[in-house]
Scaffold this motif. Structure first.
Motif, PDB file in Angstrom:
ATOM      1  N   ARG A 418       0.830  -1.207   0.000  1.00 27.04           N
ATOM      2  CA  ARG A 418       0.000   0.000   0.000  1.00 27.04           C
ATOM      3  C   ARG A 418       0.862   1.254   0.000  1.00 27.04           C
ATOM      4  NH1 ARG A 418      -4.542   1.785   4.563  1.00 27.04           N
ATOM      5  NH2 ARG A 418      -4.793   3.916   3.792  1.00 27.04           N
ATOM      6  N   PHE A 422       0.253   3.330  -3.353  1.00 28.27           N
ATOM      7  CA  PHE A 422      -0.915   4.168  -3.083  1.00 28.27           C
ATOM      8  C   PHE A 422      -0.529   5.297  -2.137  1.00 28.27           C
ATOM      9  CE2 PHE A 422      -2.453   0.000  -4.245  1.00 28.27           C
ATOM     10  CZ  PHE A 422      -3.477   0.276  -5.133  1.00 28.27           C
ATOM     11  N   TRP A 430      -6.347   6.171  -0.991  1.00 32.07           N
ATOM     12  CA  TRP A 430      -6.040   5.068  -1.898  1.00 32.07           C
ATOM     13  C   TRP A 430      -5.898   5.569  -3.335  1.00 32.07           C
ATOM     14  CZ3 TRP A 430      -4.840   0.154  -0.507  1.00 32.07           C
ATOM     15  CH2 TRP A 430      -5.118  -0.227   0.809  1.00 32.07           C
TER      16      TRP A 430
END
Length: 569
Positions: A418, A422, A430
């Motif tokens: 992540r 992101f 996100w």
């Protein structure tokens, strides 16, 4: 190469030099003749129309503009059966001199096939460059007549008209409580391939000998020559105008039988057409089935056309119907237009295909491929009720990208993945991001476009009688072009500033800079000479005008700044 333009647009015996053509004069000559053609058409003076068309297709200005069109559009690098393209100024100059009506003989078209949504293949016929230029030349003289005589609610393959106009017309005729409840969804079977040649030759206001040569040129497939007995080729420059000319009159015929009336006994018959797809509204199923549909079939029959039984159907508005990739349906008496399920599925399929085929690509390079696809699809649907669909699309793309990221790092924890792919942007945690390098090798951070971040904006439909060739509508058309251009470059602050500073005009040819013409960023003081990449040292030029400036070493004068232009942006 022995031709050059006089002030009247005719030929004189001077050598053509492509880089030195005065495009402002070329546009002026062509537009003046087109305006005269419109006026003669409105007055029904068909002899005058033919004389003006003859003058235009024999003029240097018309020939230069025709060559310019076919050497700057998306198919400029696609060759015909002779495998020749005009990719140098010398070839373009020679092409102008060779566009002669005398002894003109078109070559056969090169046949290729492109896939359709239903699994079938659509035939596409590609003319050679000279035949494309000759069609573009005659189209300059034919299109003003087609526009002047066109149905007011025809929107496909017409200048300054779009699918958004067609969908807004659907909303106009179906949104009221007293609107029609039934719709005939019409689709013409193989429209381009089925048009009767004899009907075209008898009803097309252009040189009949040239038109017949185009229609009978045939096509080559696997080195075999096939004759063409009907239809006008998909891929021909003039084919869309010929198709519109064939279908013009459908709305007028139905309007004559069923005049517009909002009274209680009105038939509520309205036609909205985009290319060969159209809808006809009616008060009852019986009216559409027993009266309207036979009238449409009788209209098409002498033109060599027929309705597709597979796609033509009658639908109740409460059940909804798909038109041009959008679904039109009434929910408890309220009309809503949304992206159709089929269109959303096709879009997500294209996105997933890009992601799957770029398993090893860097995130920035993947974003560079996805953003234009998302931007184009969202721009198409942003004029209707699409917000919920945009949110759902963003979610589906996010899931696909998450699988792409976890597949690349199967042994890394999810928190690591992540943080790598992101980021947080404007409250969204996100946002898929990466880096790309520009042409100077400098890396920049890029983010995936969010469909839901694009605001929904109602489209203002073009007036039915608007004619881009008629001087009486020039101010109206220019206002619409300005609004469209500002919308396209909104958010690109410096670009909008430059465009407003130039009043939306190219300083070389003095023509409008629009999304369709494209533009190049020109540095007043060239960067090789120490010029800076700032707004004060930049201007927007048409691509061909920019090439002309650099090939001749011209100096472009910066216009005086427009006050408050930046603040208005």
């Amino acid at each position: 190469m022995t031709a050059m333009a006089t002030c009247a647009g005719a030929f004189s015996h001077v050598e053509v030099n492509w880089p030195t053509i005065k495009w402002s004069k070329v546009y002026q000559n062509v537009r003046r003749l087109q305006a005269r053609i419109v006026k003669a058409t409105q007055a029904g003076r068909w002899g005058k129309v033919r004389a003006l068309q003859h003058l235009l297709v024999h003029s240097f200005s018309g020939k230069a503009l025709a060559v310019k069109r076919v050497t700057e559009n998306q198919g400029k690098k696609t060759s015909g059966v002779d495998r020749e393209v005009w990719d140098t100024p010398e070839k373009k100059s020679q092409a102008i001199d060779e566009l002669k009506q005398h002894a003109y003989k078109p070559l056969p078209l090169r046949r290729v096939y492109i896939p359709k949504d239903n699994g079938r293949r659509r035939p596409l016929s590609i003319p050679v460059m000279k035949d494309r230029a000759m069609q573009a030349l005659h189209l300059l003289a034919l299109d003003p007549v087609v526009e002047t005589t066109a149905d007011p609610n025809s929107y496909g393959f017409r200048k300054e008209r779009s699918t958004a106009d067609a969908m807004q017309q659907c909303f106009v005729v179906l949104s009221h409580r007293t609107s029609a409840q039934w719709i005939l969804e019409g689709d013409i079977k193989s429209c381009f391939d089925g048009i009767d040649h004899e009907w075209l030759l008898a009803n097309t206001p252009m040189d009949k000998k040239t038109l017949k040569k185009w229609l009978k040129a045939g096509f080559m497939e696997k080195n075999i020559l096939y004759p063409t007995e009907a239809g006008t080729p998909q891929g021909g420059v003039a084919s869309p105008a010929l198709m519109n000319l064939t279908l013009n009159g459908l709305e007028g015929m139905l309007r004559g039988k069923y005049p517009r009336n909002t009274g209680r006994g009105s038939a509520l018959v309205n036609v909205t057409r985009f290319a060969d797809d159209f809808i006809v509204t009616g008060r009852s199923r019986e009216l559409l089935e027993t009266k309207i549909k036979p009238l449409v079939e009788d209209f098409l029959q002498p033109r060599g056309l027929e309705l597709s039984q597979e796609k033509t159907k009658i639908t109740r508005i409460e059940d909804g119907f798909d038109f041009l990739g959008q679904n039109v349906r009434k929910y408890n008496g309220k009309l809503l237009i949304k992206p159709s399920r089929k269109n959303v599925k096709a879009f997500l399929g294209k996105v997933r295909e890009v992601i799957i085929t770029n398993r090893q690509a860097k995130a920035g390079n993947l974003i560079a491929q996805l953003n234009p696809i998302i931007r184009g699809w969202v721009g198409y649907h942003q004029h209707v009720m699409s917000k919920q669909t945009f949110v759902a699309v963003d979610h589906a793309i996010h899931q696909c990208l998450w699988r792409w990221a976890t597949r690349r790092h199967p042994h890394k924890p999810r928190t690591w993945i992540r943080s790598k792919y992101f980021t947080t942007h404007k409250g969204n945690n996100w946002v898929f991001y990466g880096t790309v390098a520009d042409k100077d090798g400098v890396t920049h951070k890029v983010q995936l476009m969010k469909a839901a971040g694009v605001p929904i904006k109602r489209h203002t439909k073009i007036k039915g009688a608007a004619n881009p060739y008629d001087p009486a509508w020039e101010a109206y058309i220019e206002r619409r072009l300005d609004v469209k251009m500002e919308t396209n470059i909104k958010g690109r602050r410096q670009l909008l500033y430059l465009w407003k500073q130039q009043h939306g005009l190219c300083p070389i040819c003095h023509e409008k800079i629009t999304a369709s013409t494209g533009w190049h960023s020109h540095h007043v003081i060239w960067r090789v000479n120490g010029g800076r990449d700032t707004a004060e040292n930049r201007m927007l030029l048409h691509p061909e005008c920019h090439r002309q400036v650099h090939s001749q070493g011209l100096t472009v004068v910066k216009p005086r700044p427009v006050k408050r232009a930046l603040g208005e942006a």
